[in-house]
Design a protein around this motif. Structure first.
Motif, PDB file in Angstrom:
ATOM      1  N   UNK A 159       0.802  -1.218   0.000  1.00  0.00           N
ATOM      2  CA  UNK A 159       0.000   0.000   0.000  1.00  0.00           C
ATOM      3  C   UNK A 159       0.833   1.266   0.000  1.00  0.00           C
ATOM      4  N   UNK A 160       0.142   2.379   0.037  1.00  0.00           N
ATOM      5  CA  UNK A 160       0.815   3.671   0.071  1.00  0.00           C
ATOM      6  C   UNK A 160       0.210   4.508   1.190  1.00  0.00           C
ATOM      7  N   UNK A 161       0.976   5.470   1.635  1.00  0.00           N
ATOM      8  CA  UNK A 161       0.509   6.339   2.721  1.00  0.00           C
ATOM      9  C   UNK A 161       1.199   7.695   2.610  1.00  0.00           C
ATOM     10  N   UNK A 162       0.677   8.659   3.335  1.00  0.00           N
ATOM     11  CA  UNK A 162       1.257  10.002   3.382  1.00  0.00           C
ATOM     12  C   UNK A 162       1.934  10.153   4.736  1.00  0.00           C
ATOM     13  N   UNK A 163       3.227  10.484   4.732  1.00  0.00           N
ATOM     14  CA  UNK A 163       3.936  10.625   6.006  1.00  0.00           C
ATOM     15  C   UNK A 163       3.619  11.960   6.669  1.00  0.00           C
ATOM     16  N   UNK A 164       4.250  12.223   7.791  1.00  0.00           N
ATOM     17  CA  UNK A 164       3.939  13.432   8.562  1.00  0.00           C
ATOM     18  C   UNK A 164       4.320  14.719   7.847  1.00  0.00           C
ATOM     19  N   UNK A 165       5.236  14.650   6.876  1.00  0.00           N
ATOM     20  CA  UNK A 165       5.636  15.836   6.113  1.00  0.00           C
ATOM     21  C   UNK A 165       4.762  16.058   4.885  1.00  0.00           C
ATOM     22  N   UNK A 166       3.788  15.198   4.672  1.00  0.00           N
ATOM     23  CA  UNK A 166       2.904  15.349   3.526  1.00  0.00           C
ATOM     24  C   UNK A 166       3.437  14.731   2.243  1.00  0.00           C
ATOM     25  N   UNK A 167       4.406  13.841   2.353  1.00  0.00           N
ATOM     26  CA  UNK A 167       4.990  13.194   1.181  1.00  0.00           C
ATOM     27  C   UNK A 167       4.341  11.825   1.007  1.00  0.00           C
ATOM     28  N   UNK A 168       3.940  11.533  -0.224  1.00  0.00           N
ATOM     29  CA  UNK A 168       3.344  10.240  -0.529  1.00  0.00           C
ATOM     30  C   UNK A 168       4.436   9.181  -0.605  1.00  0.00           C
ATOM     31  N   UNK A 169       4.269   8.130   0.169  1.00  0.00           N
ATOM     32  CA  UNK A 169       5.217   7.022   0.191  1.00  0.00           C
ATOM     33  C   UNK A 169       4.521   5.806  -0.406  1.00  0.00           C
ATOM     34  N   UNK A 170       5.069   5.302  -1.512  1.00  0.00           N
ATOM     35  CA  UNK A 170       4.511   4.115  -2.154  1.00  0.00           C
ATOM     36  C   UNK A 170       5.615   3.361  -2.874  1.00  0.00           C
ATOM     37  N   UNK A 171       5.460   2.057  -2.993  1.00  0.00           N
ATOM     38  CA  UNK A 171       6.473   1.249  -3.684  1.00  0.00           C
ATOM     39  C   UNK A 171       6.233   1.260  -5.190  1.00  0.00           C
ATOM     40  N   UNK A 172       6.358   2.439  -5.801  1.00  0.00           N
ATOM     41  CA  UNK A 172       6.022   2.618  -7.210  1.00  0.00           C
ATOM     42  C   UNK A 172       6.888   1.768  -8.135  1.00  0.00           C
ATOM     43  N   UNK A 173       8.105   1.463  -7.743  1.00  0.00           N
ATOM     44  CA  UNK A 173       9.016   0.715  -8.618  1.00  0.00           C
ATOM     45  C   UNK A 173       8.512  -0.700  -8.888  1.00  0.00           C
ATOM     46  N   UNK A 174       7.627  -1.224  -8.052  1.00  0.00           N
ATOM     47  CA  UNK A 174       7.124  -2.578  -8.261  1.00  0.00           C
ATOM     48  C   UNK A 174       6.204  -2.671  -9.479  1.00  0.00           C
ATOM     49  N   UNK A 175       5.551  -1.587  -9.850  1.00  0.00           N
ATOM     50  CA  UNK A 175       4.614  -1.620 -10.981  1.00  0.00           C
ATOM     51  C   UNK A 175       5.343  -1.852 -12.317  1.00  0.00           C
ATOM     52  N   UNK A 176       6.333  -1.042 -12.680  1.00  0.00           N
ATOM     53  CA  UNK A 176       7.002  -1.305 -13.967  1.00  0.00           C
ATOM     54  C   UNK A 176       7.761  -2.629 -13.983  1.00  0.00           C
ATOM     55  N   UNK A 177       8.317  -3.024 -12.845  1.00  0.00           N
ATOM     56  CA  UNK A 177       9.017  -4.309 -12.792  1.00  0.00           C
ATOM     57  C   UNK A 177       8.034  -5.451 -13.022  1.00  0.00           C
ATOM     58  N   UNK A 178       6.847  -5.343 -12.430  1.00  0.00           N
ATOM     59  CA  UNK A 178       5.818  -6.351 -12.647  1.00  0.00           C
ATOM     60  C   UNK A 178       5.393  -6.428 -14.104  1.00  0.00           C
TER      61      UNK A 178
END
Length: 66
Positions: A28-47
């Protein structure tokens, strides 16, 4: 048994590609305390790369058979 050996590489690539999509959804993805979106985006193109390699492998084997 010989048929399974022919398709082993393609099947492995497709399975690995689907595994990367599953891990992306699981983590999954989430927004950290600084307002930055954290997600494992690199898994999509590799898949997608593994899925395409697996499909090309299957097509190559089928065309080679004919």
């Amino acid at each position: 048994m010989k048929i399974l050996k022919k398709y082993r590489f393609g099947f492995s690539c497709i399975t690995l590609g689907l595994f990367f999509f599953f891990v992306f959804q699981l983590e999954g993805s989430y927004v950290d305390t600084n307002g930055i979106l954290i997600e494992p985006f690199a898994l999509i193109p590799v898949g997608w790369i593994f899925l395409i390699i697996g499909l090309i492998s299957f097509l190559f084997i089928l065309l080679k058979k004919k």
